[in-house]
Write a protein that holds these residues in place. Sequence first.
Motif, mmCIF file in Angstrom:
data_model
loop_
_atom_site.group_PDB
_atom_site.id
_atom_site.type_symbol
_atom_site.label_atom_id
_atom_site.label_comp_id
_atom_site.label_asym_id
_atom_site.label_seq_id
_atom_site.Cartn_x
_atom_site.Cartn_y
_atom_site.Cartn_z
ATOM 1 N N GLY A 40 -52.409 -56.394 31.410
ATOM 2 C CA GLY A 40 -51.449 -56.040 30.373
ATOM 3 C C GLY A 40 -52.113 -55.325 29.208
ATOM 4 N N PRO A 41 -51.317 -54.940 28.196
ATOM 5 C CA PRO A 41 -51.845 -54.207 27.036
ATOM 6 C C PRO A 41 -52.568 -55.128 26.057
ATOM 7 N N ILE A 42 -53.545 -55.853 26.573
ATOM 8 C CA ILE A 42 -54.316 -56.816 25.772
ATOM 9 C C ILE A 42 -55.791 -56.504 25.935
ATOM 10 N N CYS A 43 -56.511 -56.447 24.832
ATOM 11 C CA CYS A 43 -57.950 -56.191 24.909
ATOM 12 C C CYS A 43 -58.656 -57.498 25.275
ATOM 13 N N ARG A 44 -59.476 -57.444 26.318
ATOM 14 C CA ARG A 44 -60.057 -58.656 26.884
ATOM 15 C C ARG A 44 -61.574 -58.538 27.024
ATOM 16 N N HIS A 45 -62.215 -59.708 27.143
ATOM 17 C CA HIS A 45 -63.639 -59.741 27.468
ATOM 18 C C HIS A 45 -63.844 -59.187 28.881
ATOM 19 N N PRO A 46 -64.832 -58.310 29.073
ATOM 20 C CA PRO A 46 -65.194 -57.911 30.447
ATOM 21 C C PRO A 46 -66.050 -59.015 31.069
ATOM 22 N N SER A 47 -65.412 -60.152 31.326
ATOM 23 C CA SER A 47 -66.142 -61.359 31.732
ATOM 24 C C SER A 47 -66.862 -61.193 33.065
ATOM 25 N N GLU A 48 -66.364 -60.280 33.914
ATOM 26 C CA GLU A 48 -67.067 -60.037 35.183
ATOM 27 C C GLU A 48 -68.489 -59.546 34.919
ATOM 28 N N LEU A 49 -68.646 -58.718 33.879
ATOM 29 C CA LEU A 49 -69.968 -58.193 33.539
ATOM 30 C C LEU A 49 -70.837 -59.273 32.903
ATOM 31 N N TYR A 50 -70.218 -60.164 32.124
ATOM 32 C CA TYR A 50 -70.972 -61.285 31.571
ATOM 33 C C TYR A 50 -71.550 -62.133 32.711
ATOM 34 N N GLU A 51 -70.686 -62.424 33.679
ATOM 35 C CA GLU A 51 -71.125 -63.277 34.787
ATOM 36 C C GLU A 51 -72.143 -62.561 35.667
ATOM 37 N N ALA A 52 -71.982 -61.242 35.825
ATOM 38 C CA ALA A 52 -72.976 -60.480 36.587
ATOM 39 C C ALA A 52 -74.338 -60.573 35.919
ATOM 40 N N CYS A 110 -64.408 -54.874 24.014
ATOM 41 C CA CYS A 110 -63.302 -55.388 24.820
ATOM 42 C C CYS A 110 -62.651 -54.244 25.598
ATOM 43 N N MET A 111 -61.911 -54.591 26.639
ATOM 44 C CA MET A 111 -61.274 -53.602 27.503
ATOM 45 C C MET A 111 -59.856 -54.050 27.852
ATOM 46 N N GLU A 112 -59.007 -53.064 28.127
ATOM 47 C CA GLU A 112 -57.670 -53.346 28.640
ATOM 48 C C GLU A 112 -57.693 -53.150 30.153
ATOM 49 N N PHE A 113 -57.539 -54.239 30.885
ATOM 50 C CA PHE A 113 -57.566 -54.175 32.347
ATOM 51 C C PHE A 113 -56.169 -53.864 32.877
ATOM 52 N N PRO A 114 -56.083 -53.036 33.917
ATOM 53 C CA PRO A 114 -54.768 -52.644 34.450
ATOM 54 C C PRO A 114 -53.869 -53.832 34.783
ATOM 55 N N MET A 115 -54.447 -54.901 35.321
ATOM 56 C CA MET A 115 -53.640 -56.060 35.700
ATOM 57 C C MET A 115 -53.562 -57.098 34.589
ATOM 58 N N ARG A 162 -60.623 -63.354 28.666
ATOM 59 C CA ARG A 162 -59.571 -63.753 27.741
ATOM 60 C C ARG A 162 -59.426 -62.710 26.630
ATOM 61 N N GLU A 163 -58.335 -62.822 25.908
ATOM 62 C CA GLU A 163 -58.063 -61.888 24.814
ATOM 63 C C GLU A 163 -59.133 -62.012 23.729
ATOM 64 N N THR A 164 -59.550 -60.872 23.186
ATOM 65 C CA THR A 164 -60.582 -60.859 22.157
ATOM 66 C C THR A 164 -60.481 -59.575 21.348
ATOM 67 N N ASP A 165 -61.208 -59.543 20.232
ATOM 68 C CA ASP A 165 -61.254 -58.328 19.423
ATOM 69 C C ASP A 165 -62.683 -57.819 19.264
ATOM 70 N N VAL A 166 -63.575 -58.221 20.163
ATOM 71 C CA VAL A 166 -64.954 -57.731 20.094
ATOM 72 C C VAL A 166 -64.955 -56.224 20.364
ATOM 73 N N PRO A 167 -65.936 -55.490 19.813
ATOM 74 C CA PRO A 167 -65.929 -54.027 19.949
ATOM 75 C C PRO A 167 -65.980 -53.530 21.391
#
Length: 270
Positions: free
Chosen positions: A165-177, A158-163, A151-156
């Motif tokens: 949009g231009p929104i900085c998001r949690h890299p939740s895949e890495l959290y779950e990994a 955060c990443m913009e994923f190609p799919m 989801r959208e976040t402002d944590v340091p």
Amino acid sequence: MIPYPQIDPVLIHAGPIKVRWYGLMYVIGFIAAYFVLRSQIRRKPIGLDQEGIYDFLSSAAFGVILGGRLGYVLFYNLSYYVSHPLEVFAVWEGGMSFHGGFIGVLIAGWLFTRKRGIPFMDLADLAVLPVPIALFMGRIGNFINGELFGRETDVPWCMEFPMGGPICRHPSELYEAGMEGVLLFLLLFFLSRRNLPKGVVFWSFIGGYGVFRTIGEFFRQPDIQIGFLFDGITMGQLLSVPMAILGIGMAIRAYRVPSEGPSGLPPTQI
């Protein structure tokens, strides 16, 4: 913000043949499962030889693919597949559900143990240890594909994923990994090295996955075709919370009511 690493989801291009990172992660997961399960069975023999391990993993792979696909169809996108029934078989296009895959493995494992005359829980306690390794590899595959982002976040970090949009998001895949893969493996590894009553490790996996997946869903963007179900609850949480409650409850019960060992005493007293 941390730049999202632009990794081509296709590892090898050879004309019409494409080897994708995500598929490779599945292969690595099953190879790791073989070696871990073989090590487990050497420590705690249950009457299963090397050929038997191959047979079990083959059955488990079939259960993962069939159950995972059907689970995704039923839980996450039923209306689409009702309108496009032939797309159900297009597994290569993506769309797998862990919960469905796990049910598929349980059924395959039960049929396998019944055929071999092995107590189901004897195999289940050993077979769950390599599962977090496969989950870790799968989440890394999701990250490389740029899917199931957060989801959208402002944590340091955060990443913009190609799919996404231009929104900085949690890299939740890495959290779950980290949670479903690393932490869950360490928990099960610790329990597997102790002389615990039958079923404790198996139910701890179910409870642990349910807890970690529920937490991870708070950071993960819900599937676009479903969104939030109610009060901010996602489909992943709806399926995982019962796992957490059942798994923890049954693990406690198994620990308090141990099965008898060969001498008639609980395993912890042998």
